[in-house]
Write an enzyme that holds these catalytic residues in place. Structure first.
Site, short mmCIF file in Angstrom:
data_model
loop_
_atom_site.label_atom_id
_atom_site.label_comp_id
_atom_site.label_asym_id
_atom_site.label_seq_id
_atom_site.Cartn_x
_atom_site.Cartn_y
_atom_site.Cartn_z
CG HIS A 162 -1.98 -0.96 1.31
ND1 HIS A 162 -2.11 -1.87 2.33
CD2 HIS A 162 -3.02 -1.16 0.48
CE1 HIS A 162 -3.21 -2.60 2.10
NE2 HIS A 162 -3.77 -2.19 0.99
CB CYS A 249 -2.96 -2.02 8.74
SG CYS A 249 -1.42 -1.93 7.93
#
Ligand code: CIR
Length: 255
Positions: A162, A249
Site C-alpha cells: 500500500h 493498518c
C-alpha cells in the site's frame, strides 16, 4: 492541529494466520499476536483516544486490518470496496460503527480502494494507485472527498502493498518516506525523513496527536526519529508484519 478523539479497531481472530500475505517471515503466533494487538490498543488509549474494539470476524482473517475497508475524514466516512476479493465483505459490519460519527458514502464496482493507500494530511489526501486501489476507486474517492471540501491527488505505488507501506505523516510538514518515493513531486513541500533500504518497514509510522508510534527493531529509523524531539512509543509488531500489516493498518482514527 488535527486531533484524534476516537479509534476503531478489531480483534484478530484465531485464524488470522490464514489471511493474505507475501512475506516469508514464518508462521505467526496467535498468542503473541493477541498480546501485540492488546499493547497497540492500550497505547492508543493511553494517548487519550476512545478505542472501540470490534469482535473478530472468523470468516475474514484479515479484518483486524480495519483501516482498509474505510476512509474517515473530518467530514465524511467512505465505505470502501476492497481490492482483494477475499476481503470484500469486511466492510459490512464496520459501516454501522462509522455511521454513528459521519455521513456515509461508498465506493462501487468497478472501483476498488484499500484505506492503506490513503494518506490523510489534514484536509488533503494522497491516494495511492496500487494492486489494491485502482483508478476508478481513486477517482470515486477523490470525488467524494472533493464534494466534502477536501483536496486530493493520486500517487503511483511502485512497490510495497500500500501507499502507507512507504510513506507516512509525522506531523507538521514532515513525512517519513522510503527511497523509492523520496523524489515524488507531490511530496516536494515536505521535509522528509528517509528510511534506509534495509529498514523500509520502518516507514509505517502512526502519528497520534503529536506522538509517534513506531515499529520495534529498526535502530537507524529509531535514531532518526529521536532527533525530532517528539514523544515516541515503540511497539513490537513482529506478528502483524508476517501478515504484511503494520501500525497504521490496525485502526481507523478520527476526531
Ligand atoms: C492484506 O494483504 O490485505 C493483509 N494481509 C494486510 C493488510 C495491511 N493493511 C494495510 O497496510 N493497510
Amino acid at each position: 492541529m488535527m486531533m484524534f478523539k476516537h479509534a476503531i479497531t478489531r480483534l484478530p481472530g484465531e485464524n488470522f494466520a490464514s489471511g493474505l500475505t507475501t512475506s516469508n517471515l514464518g508462521t505467526p503466533s496467535f498468542t503473541l499476536m493477541r498480546e501485540q494487538h492488546r499493547a497497540y490498543v492500550e497505547a492508543l488509549g493511553d494517548l487519550g483516544l476512545k478505542v472501540i474494539v470490534l469482535p473478530a470476524l472468523p470468516e475474514y482473517p484479515d479484518a483486524y486490518f480495519v483501516e482498509d475497508p474505510a476512509v474517515i475524514s473530518s467530514r465524511v466516512a467512505v465505505v470502501n470496496r476492497l481490492g482483494a476479493a477475499a476481503r470484500q465483505g469486511e466492510e459490512v459490519s464496520l459501516a454501522p460503527a462509522l455511521a454513528q460519527y459521519r455521513p456515509l458514502e461508498r465506493i462501487f464496482f468497478p472501483g476498488s480502494v484499500d484505506g492503506g493507500d490513503v494518506l490523510m494530511i489534514g484536509e488533503h489526501f494522497f491516494i495511492g494507485i496500487s494492486e489494491r486501489t485502482n483508478m476508478s476507486g481513486a477517482e470515486q474517492l477523490g470525488g467524494i472527498l472533493t464534494r466534502h471540501g477536501h483536496t486530493y491527488e493520486t500517487v503511483a505505488v511502485g512497490e510495497g502493498l500500500h501507499l502507507k507501506s512507504s510513506v507516512n505523516w509525522l506531523g507538521g510538514e514532515r513525512l517519513i518516506v522510503t527511497q523509492a518515493l523520496a523524489e515524488y513531486p507531490g511530496f516536494a513541500r515536505f521535509e522528509k525523513i528517509l528510511v534506509d533500504d534495509d529498514e523500509e518497514y520502518a516507514a509505517n509510522i502512526l502519528w497520534v496527536n503529536g506522538t509517534l508510534l513506531h515499529p520495534k527493531g529498526f535502530p537507524k529509523a529509531r535514531h532518526q526519529l529521536e532527533q525530532l524531539g517528539m514523544p515516541l512509543i515503540e511497539l513490537d509488531v513482529s506478528e502483524v508484519r508476517k501478515m504484511d500489516g503494520g501500525l497504521t493498518c490496525m485502526s481507523l482514527r478520527f476526531g
